[in-house]
Design a protein around this motif. Structure first.
Motif: not given
Length: 389
Positions: A35-40, A44-49, A153-159
């Protein structure tokens, strides 16, 4: 509440960017999925534009490679030996080491909240804590098992997430869309909130072209058309029931016409599409039982019936050799088998004109179909110089 979440998400992204340093814990430097520290922490959500991202701020990992999605949402990018592996976005190298499963592997933590993984490198060219720019060479491509490739691979918070959510696998371009990443328990869902209009238009245009190819009238240019079976390569055709024996041939049977050939192996055996095509019917159909009809670009339709189960639906595009159904005895049948038909303009003809049932192979003839009144005649010319099958 929605706007509040988005504002909080923007704040999360800002703090993540400013907090990215060369300091990673020993676990972050050893473990790929973490998991990425501080990400959430703040939402509980964020956007990538990606819609306004400058072109220089993105790079496909191997620009001249061929990409194929594998299991576990990995992307195998095959290329030539010695090719350079590029960083996808700006970021900081979190991991660069030898791994028991992925060989020489690099993980880059990006400023947008994503992480990318580059595995089976011949040589890693960056170290932990190093800042990299999009398009920067970070490794030399390696591979395994005699093949040259990068396992990406591409990951978000380790997944891992499906790479096709972010990039076009055919063109390698970044999809100009907005993603919403939302945490739900230990999982993160990634959804597209603003789609890439250019990609949508391209997909729609290609769909229309493909559908036109599969639904075109084979007699549109005259009273006859030809199919040169000898020009078909392996992978462009498949015997519909490999290993089968013929239990009833095409033609007259018991005083009535038998419109196909009956092929038998065992119950619930796999039935394969004969050629690439579009499924135009998949349903229960009178005495045929569970029935599938496929339209092919060569002008032929193939039909598969008495199936115990249909595995495709109307409108599906199928490839030659794809499993489309299982053998059964639905409808009017006395044993589990495949009733296989070939048609042109709705008229059946002997499948033995196309397939050699004894050898389960494609024939090498030049077939010419000609309209004669309400019927169709077929002429077969042997290709003595045909390619071997």
């Amino acid at each position: 509440m929605k706007y509040k979440n988005l504002l909080m998400a923007a704040f999360v992204m800002v703090t993540l960017t400013s907090a990215t340093t060369d300091r990673f814990t020993p676990l972050e430097q050893q473990q790929i999925s973490i998991s990425t520290p501080g990400l959430f922490d703040r939402s509980d959500a964020f956007t990538i534009d990606f819609s306004s991202l400058p072109s220089l701020d993105y790079s496909f990992p191997l620009p001249v490679g061929k990409a194929t999605v594998t299991k576990d949402n990995n992307l195998m990018i095959t290329t030539a030996k010695g090719d350079a592996v590029k960083a996808m976005f700006d970021g900081t190298v979190r991991l660069s080491r030898r791994h028991s499963r992925y060989g020489n592997v690099i993980v880059v933590r990006h400023d947008n909240g994503l992480e990318t993984v580059y595995g089976h490198n011949a040589q890693n060219l960056v170290s932990v804590g190093q800042r990299v720019k999009a398009g920067q060479t970070i490794a030399i491509v390696g591979g395994a098992g005699g093949r040259t490739y990068c396992l990406f691979a591409i990951m978000v918070n380790g997944g891992r997430i499906n790479p096709a959510t972010i990039i076009s696998l055919a063109s390698h371009r970044l999809l100009r869309q907005t993603l919403l990443c939302r945490k739900a328990g230990k999982r993160v869902s990634v959804t597209v909130t603003t789609p890439d209009r250019e990609e949508e238009a391209l997909t729609e245009a290609l769909t229309k072209i493909n559908n036109a190819k599969f639904t075109a009238d084979p007699f549109a240019d005259g009273n006859s058309f030809s199919i040169n079976l000898s020009l078909l390569n392996p992978g462009e055709w498949c015997y519909p029931l490999p290993g089968a024996k013929v239990i009833s041939r095409y033609g007259r049977r018991g005083g009535r016409s038998h419109t196909g050939v009956d092929l038998k192996t065992k119950p619930n055996d796999e039935i394969h599409a004969a050629f690439d095509g579009v499924v135009t019917m998949s349903q229960r159909y009178y005495a045929y039982g569970n029935y599938i009809k496929i339209r092919h670009a060569n002008g032929i339709e193939t039909c598969y019936s008495h199936n115990s189960k249909n595995l495709v639906k109307k409108g599906d595009k199928v490839k030659a050799g794809q499993v489309i159904a299982l053998t059964g005895r639905t409808g009017r049948a006395t044993t589990e088998h495949l009733h296989f038909e070939c048609r042109v303009n709705g008229r059946t003809f002997d499948p033995g004109r196309v397939f050699d049932h004894a050898n389960h192979s494609i024939r090498t003839d030049l077939l010419t179909f000609t309209k004669r009144g309400g019927g169709i005649s077929i002429k077969a010319d042997r290709n003595y110089m045909a390619k071997g099958k």
